[in-house]
Scaffold this active site. Structure first.
Site, PDB file in Angstrom:
ATOM      1  N   TYR A 155       0.844  -1.209   0.000  1.00 12.53           N
ATOM      2  CA  TYR A 155       0.000   0.000   0.000  1.00 12.53           C
ATOM      3  C   TYR A 155       0.874   1.253   0.000  1.00 12.53           C
ATOM      4  O   TYR A 155       0.716   2.134  -0.844  1.00 12.53           O
ATOM      5  CB  TYR A 155      -0.883  -0.039   1.231  1.00 12.53           C
ATOM      6  CG  TYR A 155      -1.873   1.093   1.372  1.00 12.53           C
ATOM      7  CD1 TYR A 155      -2.996   1.179   0.554  1.00 12.53           C
ATOM      8  CD2 TYR A 155      -1.697   2.061   2.357  1.00 12.53           C
ATOM      9  CE1 TYR A 155      -3.927   2.205   0.716  1.00 12.53           C
ATOM     10  CE2 TYR A 155      -2.619   3.082   2.528  1.00 12.53           C
ATOM     11  CZ  TYR A 155      -3.734   3.151   1.710  1.00 12.53           C
ATOM     12  OH  TYR A 155      -4.644   4.164   1.880  1.00 12.53           O
ATOM     13  N   GLY A 158       2.915   1.456  -3.134  1.00 14.22           N
ATOM     14  CA  GLY A 158       1.970   1.641  -4.244  1.00 14.22           C
ATOM     15  C   GLY A 158       1.506   3.087  -4.315  1.00 14.22           C
ATOM     16  O   GLY A 158       1.460   3.702  -5.385  1.00 14.22           O
ATOM     17  N   ARG A 196     -10.725  -1.402  10.065  1.00 12.67           N
ATOM     18  CA  ARG A 196     -10.042  -0.212  10.593  1.00 12.67           C
ATOM     19  C   ARG A 196     -10.534   0.085  12.005  1.00 12.67           C
ATOM     20  O   ARG A 196     -11.589  -0.387  12.429  1.00 12.67           O
ATOM     21  CB  ARG A 196     -10.262   0.982   9.659  1.00 12.67           C
ATOM     22  CG  ARG A 196      -9.361   0.897   8.446  1.00 12.67           C
ATOM     23  CD  ARG A 196      -9.554   2.032   7.481  1.00 12.67           C
ATOM     24  NE  ARG A 196     -10.664   1.798   6.575  1.00 12.67           N
ATOM     25  CZ  ARG A 196     -10.946   2.567   5.535  1.00 12.67           C
ATOM     26  NH1 ARG A 196     -10.205   3.625   5.279  1.00 12.67           N
ATOM     27  NH2 ARG A 196     -11.981   2.288   4.749  1.00 12.67           N
ATOM     28  N   TYR A 214      -4.826  -2.996  19.706  1.00  7.70           N
ATOM     29  CA  TYR A 214      -3.556  -3.592  19.287  1.00  7.70           C
ATOM     30  C   TYR A 214      -2.400  -2.911  20.017  1.00  7.70           C
ATOM     31  O   TYR A 214      -2.359  -1.670  20.099  1.00  7.70           O
ATOM     32  CB  TYR A 214      -3.374  -3.452  17.771  1.00  7.70           C
ATOM     33  CG  TYR A 214      -4.460  -4.116  16.937  1.00  7.70           C
ATOM     34  CD1 TYR A 214      -5.283  -5.117  17.478  1.00  7.70           C
ATOM     35  CD2 TYR A 214      -4.655  -3.757  15.609  1.00  7.70           C
ATOM     36  CE1 TYR A 214      -6.270  -5.721  16.723  1.00  7.70           C
ATOM     37  CE2 TYR A 214      -5.651  -4.365  14.842  1.00  7.70           C
ATOM     38  CZ  TYR A 214      -6.454  -5.346  15.401  1.00  7.70           C
ATOM     39  OH  TYR A 214      -7.437  -5.926  14.648  1.00  7.70           O
ATOM     40  N   GLY A 217      -2.010   0.357  22.970  1.00  6.94           N
ATOM     41  CA  GLY A 217      -3.009   1.401  22.676  1.00  6.94           C
ATOM     42  C   GLY A 217      -2.428   2.797  22.832  1.00  6.94           C
ATOM     43  O   GLY A 217      -3.158   3.784  22.782  1.00  6.94           O
ATOM     44  N   GLN A 219      -0.242   4.102  20.793  1.00  8.29           N
ATOM     45  CA  GLN A 219       0.005   4.700  19.476  1.00  8.29           C
ATOM     46  C   GLN A 219      -1.093   5.728  19.184  1.00  8.29           C
ATOM     47  O   GLN A 219      -2.217   5.583  19.664  1.00  8.29           O
ATOM     48  CB  GLN A 219       0.081   3.630  18.369  1.00  8.29           C
ATOM     49  CG  GLN A 219      -1.206   2.914  18.038  1.00  8.29           C
ATOM     50  CD  GLN A 219      -1.471   1.683  18.892  1.00  8.29           C
ATOM     51  OE1 GLN A 219      -1.118   1.641  20.055  1.00  8.29           O
ATOM     52  NE2 GLN A 219      -2.140   0.694  18.320  1.00  8.29           N
TER      53      GLN A 219
END
Ligand code: NAD
Ligand code: UDP
Length: 335
Positions: A155, A158, A196, A214, A217, A219
């Site tokens: 991604y 790209g 998401r 994840y 937490g 972040q």
């Protein structure tokens, strides 16, 4: 057509939106139709759905075409918004080669179409071009810190390649391009199974399931409501000169844990937090510098997180009910 202040002016245009049946694309199509344009939405329905634009089918100025942008397409148009690409990390990693091909070949085909018809193109780029950033917050001049061989590279690289294609078409005088570096955007019509964080947390809270945080937490992300993003995209597209990449997002930064707590508060859910491993190369922090958008486009995000989350929760409640799922509030009442 709208001017740089978002006011309707001038002639109506024919506008192609690739990825038009997706989350952002459907809101963009809605806005462009409301501005009086003719809109063609091109989509392969891989992560989007005709249901997202079903309400637009009543308009005689709206066309929905099933097409995969990895093969060429041609429409006589004035503008192309190039949005076709999976956007959720979970979805874009399912078939990473296809993700790269969609972003590189899809953008090339969109640019060739723009070139043939003298159209202007806006590329939906992403904050992911900054990777896991060492510079915080991220200004457009930061070149980023992307792992080119990691799980997110399909991604990130790209999208980076797509940006370079837009700039090279522009420098060669082949097509006029705009690059919107979009930061985390949320709102109604995100797919329930999208993966998401905003949609996951809301759906989990409404179902009374564990909220999957994840890592620790800690972040951070900065969440922009979709209406604000669409406004920024339209302003950028209609700006008379290409101004290079422009960050579009809301600079209000929160930790993932704070987001989870806000979703729990607003839904009234008693779901518990469940900590899961942090995915590979997950950026530790992300917040846009939006001074370029403010200065050049007069862009200013209007919708605060709480307000946007509230509207999004309402829409997910309705979507779950329509899918035959009553909201599970017994967890909340039992605790
Ligand atoms: P989305 O997955 O809801 O929409 C993407 C749309 O593109 C879907 O309708 C999908 O079916 C379509 N698509 C995918 N591959 C295609 C192909 N090969 N041919 C034709 N159509 C194809 O995601 P979104 O959040 O609406 O994202 C829209 C665009 O904005 C994407 O380019 C994404 O990279 C970019 N973006 C979004 C965010 C965000 O937070 N929402 C952030 C940064 C960038
Ligand atoms: N995340 C999470 N729980 C989830 C989904 C995501 O904690 O169920 C985290 C993810 O690890 C990341 C942040 O939320 O740190 C945003 O993830 P998302 O997939 O929405 O988009 P990203 O910003 O990573 O592209």
């Amino acid at each position: 057509m709208v001017d740089a202040n978002g006011r309707s002016v001038g002639r109506s245009m024919r506008i192609l939106v690739t990825g038009g049946a997706g989350f952002v694309g459907s809101h963009l199509c809605e806005r462009l139709l409301a501005d009086g344009h003719e809109v063609i939405a091109l989509d392969d329905f891989s992560t989007g759905s005709p249901a997202n634009v079903a309400h637009l089918m009543r308009s005689s100025r709206f066309y929905l075409v099933e097409h995969d942008v990895t093969t060429p397409f041609d429409y006589e148009i004035d503008r192309i918004y190039n949005l076709a690409s999976p956007a959720s990390p979970a979805r874009y990693q399912e078939d990473p080669v296809r993700t790269t091909v969609t972003n590189v070949m899809g953008t090339l085909h969109a640019l060739e179409c723009a070139e043939r018809h003298g159209a202007r193109l806006l590329q939906a780029s992403t904050s992911e071009v900054y990777g896991d950033p060492e510079v915080h917050p991220q200004p457009e001049g930061y070149f980023g810190r992307v792992n080119p061989v990691g799980a997110r590279a399909c991604y990130d690289e790209g999208k980076r390649c797509a940006e370079s294609l837009v700039m090279d078409f522009h420098r060669q005088g082949r097509a006029s391009g705009r690059i919107a570096r979009i930061f985390n955007t949320y709102g109604p019509r995100m797919a329930i199974d999208d993966g998401r964080v905003v949609s996951n947390f809301i759906v989990q809270a409404l179902r009374g399931e564990e909220i999957t945080v994840y890592g620790s937490g800690s972040q951070t992300r900065s969440f922009c409501y979709v209406d604000d993003l669409v406004e920024g995209c339209v302003r950028l597209m209609e700006h008379p000169v290409a101004v290079g990449p422009v960050n579009l997002g809301n600079p209000a930064e929160v930790t993932v844990l704070e987001l989870a707590q806000e979703v729990l508060r607003l839904t009234g859910s008693a779901s518990r937090l469940a900590f899961r491993p942090l995915p590979e190369d997950d950026p530790k922090q992300r917040r846009p510098v939006i001074e370029t958008a403010r200065r050049v486009l007069g862009f200013e995000p209007r919708v605060a997180l709480r307000q946007g989350l509230y509207a999004t929760i309402q829409s997910f409640r309705a979507a779950l009910a329509a899918a035959g799922e009553g909201e599970r509030r017994e967890t909340a009442m039992a605790s």
